[in-house]
Design an enzyme around this catalytic site. Structure first.
Site, PDB file in Angstrom:
ATOM      1  N   TYR A 224       4.740  14.184   9.989  1.00 11.24           N
ATOM      2  CA  TYR A 224       5.736  13.545  10.869  1.00 11.24           C
ATOM      3  C   TYR A 224       6.242  14.495  11.951  1.00 11.24           C
ATOM      4  CZ  TYR A 224       5.321   9.495   8.054  1.00 11.24           C
ATOM      5  OH  TYR A 224       4.776   8.390   7.441  1.00 11.24           O
TER       6      TYR A 224
ATOM      7  N   GLN B 206       6.378  -2.539  14.302  1.00  7.42           N
ATOM      8  CA  GLN B 206       5.938  -1.764  13.149  1.00  7.42           C
ATOM      9  C   GLN B 206       5.868  -0.281  13.541  1.00  7.42           C
ATOM     10  OE1 GLN B 206       2.569  -3.998  10.896  1.00  7.42           O
ATOM     11  NE2 GLN B 206       2.417  -4.620  13.032  1.00  7.42           N
ATOM     12  N   ASN B 207       5.942  -0.027  14.833  1.00  9.08           N
ATOM     13  CA  ASN B 207       5.762   1.324  15.345  1.00  9.08           C
ATOM     14  C   ASN B 207       7.022   2.158  15.129  1.00  9.08           C
ATOM     15  OD1 ASN B 207       3.289   0.384  16.187  1.00  9.08           O
ATOM     16  ND2 ASN B 207       3.954   0.018  18.299  1.00  9.08           N
TER      17      ASN B 207
ATOM     18  N   ASP C  49       7.409   4.930  16.975  1.00 13.49           N
ATOM     19  CA  ASP C  49       7.678   5.644  18.242  1.00 13.49           C
ATOM     20  C   ASP C  49       8.844   4.956  18.955  1.00 13.49           C
ATOM     21  OD1 ASP C  49       4.804   3.904  19.337  1.00 13.49           O
ATOM     22  OD2 ASP C  49       6.794   3.549  20.193  1.00 13.49           O
TER      23      ASP C  49
ATOM     24  N   HIS D  82       9.669  -0.530  10.272  1.00 15.31           N
ATOM     25  CA  HIS D  82       9.095   0.586   9.495  1.00 15.31           C
ATOM     26  C   HIS D  82       9.765   1.914   9.823  1.00 15.31           C
ATOM     27  CE1 HIS D  82       5.200  -1.871   8.739  1.00 15.31           C
ATOM     28  NE2 HIS D  82       6.182  -2.196   7.910  1.00 15.31           N
TER      29      HIS D  82
ATOM     30  N   THR E  60      -1.853  -5.229  16.593  1.00 12.23           N
ATOM     31  CA  THR E  60      -1.779  -4.899  15.179  1.00 12.23           C
ATOM     32  C   THR E  60      -2.967  -5.493  14.445  1.00 12.23           C
ATOM     33  OG1 THR E  60      -0.430  -4.983  13.149  1.00 12.23           O
ATOM     34  CG2 THR E  60      -0.252  -6.865  14.670  1.00 12.23           C
ATOM     35  N   SER E  61      -3.435  -4.743  13.434  1.00 11.45           N
ATOM     36  CA  SER E  61      -4.669  -5.123  12.731  1.00 11.45           C
ATOM     37  C   SER E  61      -4.436  -6.244  11.728  1.00 11.45           C
ATOM     38  CB  SER E  61      -5.233  -3.899  12.002  1.00 11.45           C
ATOM     39  OG  SER E  61      -4.243  -3.376  11.113  1.00 11.45           O
TER      40      SER E  61
ATOM     41  N   LEU F 287      -7.185  -5.994  20.501  1.00  8.87           N
ATOM     42  CA  LEU F 287      -8.496  -5.536  21.003  1.00  8.87           C
ATOM     43  C   LEU F 287      -9.630  -5.985  20.095  1.00  8.87           C
ATOM     44  CD1 LEU F 287      -9.311  -3.919  23.445  1.00  8.87           C
ATOM     45  CD2 LEU F 287      -9.035  -1.818  22.134  1.00  8.87           C
TER      46      LEU F 287
HETATM   47  C1  BV8 Z   1       6.020  -3.542   0.783  1.00 12.18           C
HETATM   48  C2  BV8 Z   1       5.186   3.623   8.833  1.00 12.18           C
HETATM   49  C3  BV8 Z   1       7.231  -4.522  -0.999  1.00 12.18           C
HETATM   50  C4  BV8 Z   1       4.528   4.877   8.389  1.00 12.18           C
HETATM   51  C5  BV8 Z   1       3.749   1.947   7.908  1.00 12.18           C
HETATM   52  C6  BV8 Z   1      -2.454  -5.515  -1.573  1.00 12.18           C
HETATM   53  C7  BV8 Z   1      -2.453  -6.681  -0.829  1.00 12.18           C
HETATM   54  C8  BV8 Z   1      -1.413  -6.954   0.059  1.00 12.18           C
HETATM   55  C9  BV8 Z   1      -0.368  -6.049   0.219  1.00 12.18           C
HETATM   56  C10 BV8 Z   1      -0.382  -4.906  -0.505  1.00 12.18           C
HETATM   57  C11 BV8 Z   1      -1.417  -4.629  -1.416  1.00 12.18           C
HETATM   58  N1  BV8 Z   1      -1.155  -3.424  -1.973  1.00 12.18           N
HETATM   59  C12 BV8 Z   1      -0.003  -2.923  -1.453  1.00 12.18           C
HETATM   60  C13 BV8 Z   1       0.475  -3.818  -0.584  1.00 12.18           C
HETATM   61  C14 BV8 Z   1       1.706  -3.719   0.194  1.00 12.18           C
HETATM   62  C15 BV8 Z   1       1.489  -2.775   1.362  1.00 12.18           C
HETATM   63  C16 BV8 Z   1       0.292  -3.195   2.183  1.00 12.18           C
HETATM   64  O1  BV8 Z   1       0.337  -4.151   2.913  1.00 12.18           O
HETATM   65  N2  BV8 Z   1      -0.799  -2.410   2.047  1.00 12.18           N
HETATM   66  C17 BV8 Z   1      -2.011  -2.707   2.792  1.00 12.18           C
HETATM   67  C18 BV8 Z   1      -2.644  -1.384   3.275  1.00 12.18           C
HETATM   68  C19 BV8 Z   1      -2.948  -3.479   1.887  1.00 12.18           C
HETATM   69  N3  BV8 Z   1       2.680  -2.888   2.160  1.00 12.18           N
HETATM   70  C20 BV8 Z   1       3.720  -2.093   1.878  1.00 12.18           C
HETATM   71  O2  BV8 Z   1       3.711  -1.201   1.057  1.00 12.18           O
HETATM   72  C21 BV8 Z   1       4.993  -2.418   2.646  1.00 12.18           C
HETATM   73  N4  BV8 Z   1       6.061  -2.584   1.705  1.00 12.18           N
HETATM   74  O3  BV8 Z   1       5.109  -4.327   0.667  1.00 12.18           O
HETATM   75  O4  BV8 Z   1       7.156  -3.508   0.003  1.00 12.18           O
HETATM   76  C22 BV8 Z   1       8.157  -5.573  -0.540  1.00 12.18           C
HETATM   77  C23 BV8 Z   1       7.897  -6.254   0.641  1.00 12.18           C
HETATM   78  C24 BV8 Z   1       8.770  -7.266   1.037  1.00 12.18           C
HETATM   79  C25 BV8 Z   1       9.876  -7.571   0.266  1.00 12.18           C
HETATM   80  C26 BV8 Z   1      10.133  -6.880  -0.923  1.00 12.18           C
HETATM   81  C27 BV8 Z   1       9.263  -5.874  -1.331  1.00 12.18           C
HETATM   82  C28 BV8 Z   1       5.376  -1.271   3.553  1.00 12.18           C
HETATM   83  C29 BV8 Z   1       4.328  -1.084   4.604  1.00 12.18           C
HETATM   84  C30 BV8 Z   1       4.848  -0.096   5.651  1.00 12.18           C
HETATM   85  C31 BV8 Z   1       4.054   1.190   5.604  1.00 12.18           C
HETATM   86  N5  BV8 Z   1       4.394   2.005   6.772  1.00 12.18           N
HETATM   87  N6  BV8 Z   1       4.140   2.658   8.968  1.00 12.18           N
HETATM   88  C32 BV8 Z   1       4.066   5.660   9.572  1.00 12.18           C
HETATM   89  O5  BV8 Z   1       4.057   5.143  10.703  1.00 12.18           O
HETATM   90  O6  BV8 Z   1       3.690   6.793   9.349  1.00 12.18           O
HETATM   91  S1  BV8 Z   1       2.440   0.926   8.028  1.00 12.18           S
HETATM   92  C33 BV8 Z   1       1.513   1.253   9.419  1.00 12.18           C
HETATM   93  O7  BV8 Z   1       0.295   0.525   9.304  1.00 12.18           O
HETATM   94  C34 BV8 Z   1       2.122   0.684  10.659  1.00 12.18           C
HETATM   95  O8  BV8 Z   1       3.517   0.831  10.707  1.00 12.18           O
HETATM   96  C35 BV8 Z   1       1.727  -0.738  10.640  1.00 12.18           C
HETATM   97  O9  BV8 Z   1       2.702  -1.517  10.009  1.00 12.18           O
HETATM   98  C36 BV8 Z   1       0.556  -0.781   9.717  1.00 12.18           C
HETATM   99  C37 BV8 Z   1      -0.626  -1.409  10.398  1.00 12.18           C
HETATM  100  O10 BV8 Z   1      -0.916  -0.610  11.454  1.00 12.18           O
HETATM  101  P1  BV8 Z   1      -1.100  -1.255  12.906  1.00 12.18           P
HETATM  102  O11 BV8 Z   1       0.164  -1.043  13.643  1.00 12.18           O
HETATM  103  O12 BV8 Z   1      -1.623  -2.639  12.827  1.00 12.18           O
HETATM  104  O13 BV8 Z   1      -2.201  -0.265  13.454  1.00 12.18           O
HETATM  105  P2  BV8 Z   1      -3.755  -0.327  13.150  1.00 12.18           P
HETATM  106  O14 BV8 Z   1      -4.334   0.989  13.568  1.00 12.18           O
HETATM  107  O15 BV8 Z   1      -3.999  -0.842  11.767  1.00 12.18           O
HETATM  108  O16 BV8 Z   1      -4.258  -1.468  14.156  1.00 12.18           O
HETATM  109  C38 BV8 Z   1      -4.103  -1.310  15.533  1.00 12.18           C
HETATM  110  C39 BV8 Z   1      -4.620  -2.575  16.171  1.00 12.18           C
HETATM  111  O17 BV8 Z   1      -4.438  -2.462  17.568  1.00 12.18           O
HETATM  112  C40 BV8 Z   1      -6.091  -2.803  15.936  1.00 12.18           C
HETATM  113  O18 BV8 Z   1      -6.309  -4.145  15.527  1.00 12.18           O
HETATM  114  C41 BV8 Z   1      -6.743  -2.539  17.294  1.00 12.18           C
HETATM  115  O19 BV8 Z   1      -7.807  -3.438  17.566  1.00 12.18           O
HETATM  116  C42 BV8 Z   1      -5.610  -2.841  18.237  1.00 12.18           C
HETATM  117  N7  BV8 Z   1      -5.646  -2.057  19.469  1.00 12.18           N
HETATM  118  C43 BV8 Z   1      -6.019  -0.761  19.622  1.00 12.18           C
HETATM  119  N8  BV8 Z   1      -5.861  -0.418  20.920  1.00 12.18           N
HETATM  120  C44 BV8 Z   1      -5.378  -1.505  21.566  1.00 12.18           C
HETATM  121  C45 BV8 Z   1      -5.238  -2.557  20.642  1.00 12.18           C
HETATM  122  N9  BV8 Z   1      -4.786  -3.776  20.975  1.00 12.18           N
HETATM  123  C46 BV8 Z   1      -4.460  -3.974  22.270  1.00 12.18           C
HETATM  124  N10 BV8 Z   1      -4.555  -3.015  23.211  1.00 12.18           N
HETATM  125  C47 BV8 Z   1      -5.016  -1.785  22.903  1.00 12.18           C
HETATM  126  N11 BV8 Z   1      -5.124  -0.856  23.865  1.00 12.18           N
END
Ligand code: BV8
Length: 241
Positions: A58, A95-96, A98, A113, A182-183, A207
């Protein structure tokens, strides 16, 4: 369709909206950090096992954001400009971690987040602005006798996101939902598109393909820096500020 025809708008942003500003996404080709995926580092378990490594993760991202010349891109600016002139209800859920939406002038932001520029005391629970590195030797800002209790004010995997009650209330009453950069892989954010009213118009600007894509009424493929100004301001990229 034009967004200013609607009454209540919720926008959800992810790492993709900040990519053109020079910040890494989580799952892009360069998405590794020290050879690991962020999902392995952004967890309470990783912090318990190796706090120095997680704090370093971080500290480096905070330093890049604050000292690396990272600026809002036309997508951030277009959202802020639209919000300023929109007469309806506008909520920006990001979700960001920044602060580029703030820098661009957005006002009604929900950092579900957390934020890179904030730290939280693990003993007292209080939150402070932090613009420099934190280590295990960092003293509490108000209680210098307390040392090593500061952690990033960030929601890690397995932790409950912030302000979900506010977010779900806004989702339940919006008539336009737009997901940008977001993905659609991380919940509960990825499920927001299914939490809006049946009559809500749902738009995705991204994207790449996302698994929740079938839930959207309109899918706009492309870069946020180009498509967001076009969508919100009907402005071509070269006309962006
Ligand atoms: C929770 C902070 C309980 C940290 C982040 C199994 C199934 C389902 C869910 C789960 C499971 N096992 C565990 C879970 C829950 C888990 C989860 O979903 N895991 C996933 C991996 C399966 N979730 C959690 O743990 C959450 N908490 O569930 O608590 C609860 C919930 C509700 C009520 C009561 C209890 C907590 C999740 C938060 C984690 N922290 N960030 C840090 O930043 O260091 S998550 C982090 O990844 C981000 O914050 C964001 O949320 C997440 C996804 O990232 P994206 O932002 O989408 O980025 P990514 O790279 O993935 O995608 C970028 C996209 O942009 C791409 O699609 C790309 O094509 C596109 N792109 C790129 N460039 C461009 C573009 N688009 C347009 N223009 C461009 N130029």
């Amino acid at each position: 369709m034009s967004p200013d025809q609607y009454n209540s708008i919720v926008v959800l942003t992810g790492a993709g909206i900040s990519a053109e500003s020079g910040l890494k996404t989580f799952r892009g080709k360069d998405g590794l950090w020290e050879g690991e995926r962020p999902e392995e580092i952004a967890t309470p378990q990783a912090y318990a096992q190796n706090p120095e490594k997680v704090l370093r993760f971080y500290n480096e991202r905070r330093r890049l954001l604050l000292e690396g010349g990272i600026k809002p891109n036309p997508a951030h600016v277009a959202l802020a400009e639209f919000e300023k002139n929109f007469t309806g209800n506008f909520t920006l859920v990001t979700q960001n971690v920044d602060n580029l939406h703030e820098q661009a002038g957005s006002k009604n932001i929900v950092h579900m987040h957390g934020e890179l520029t904030k730290v939280r005391c693990t003993e007292k629970g209080d939150v402070y602005e932090c613009l420099e590195d934190i280590t295990l030797d960092s003293p509490h800002p108000n209680h210098p006798e307390i040392v090593g209790t500061l952690r990033p004010h960030i929601v890690w995997f397995g932790e409950v996101p912030f302000d979900l009650d506010i977010i779900l209330e806004k989702l339940a009453t919006c008539d336009l939902f737009i997901s940008i950069g977001t993905s659609g892989l991380v919940y509960p954010a990825a499920g927001f598109v299914q939490a809006v009213p049946e009559t809500c118009y749902k738009v995705q600007i991204n994207l790449d393909y996302t698994p929740n894509l079938p839930h959207f009424d309109l899918v706009i493929d492309g870069k946020a820096g180009e498509k967001v100004p076009q969508f919100f301001l009907n402005r071509l990229p070269h006309e962006s500020i």
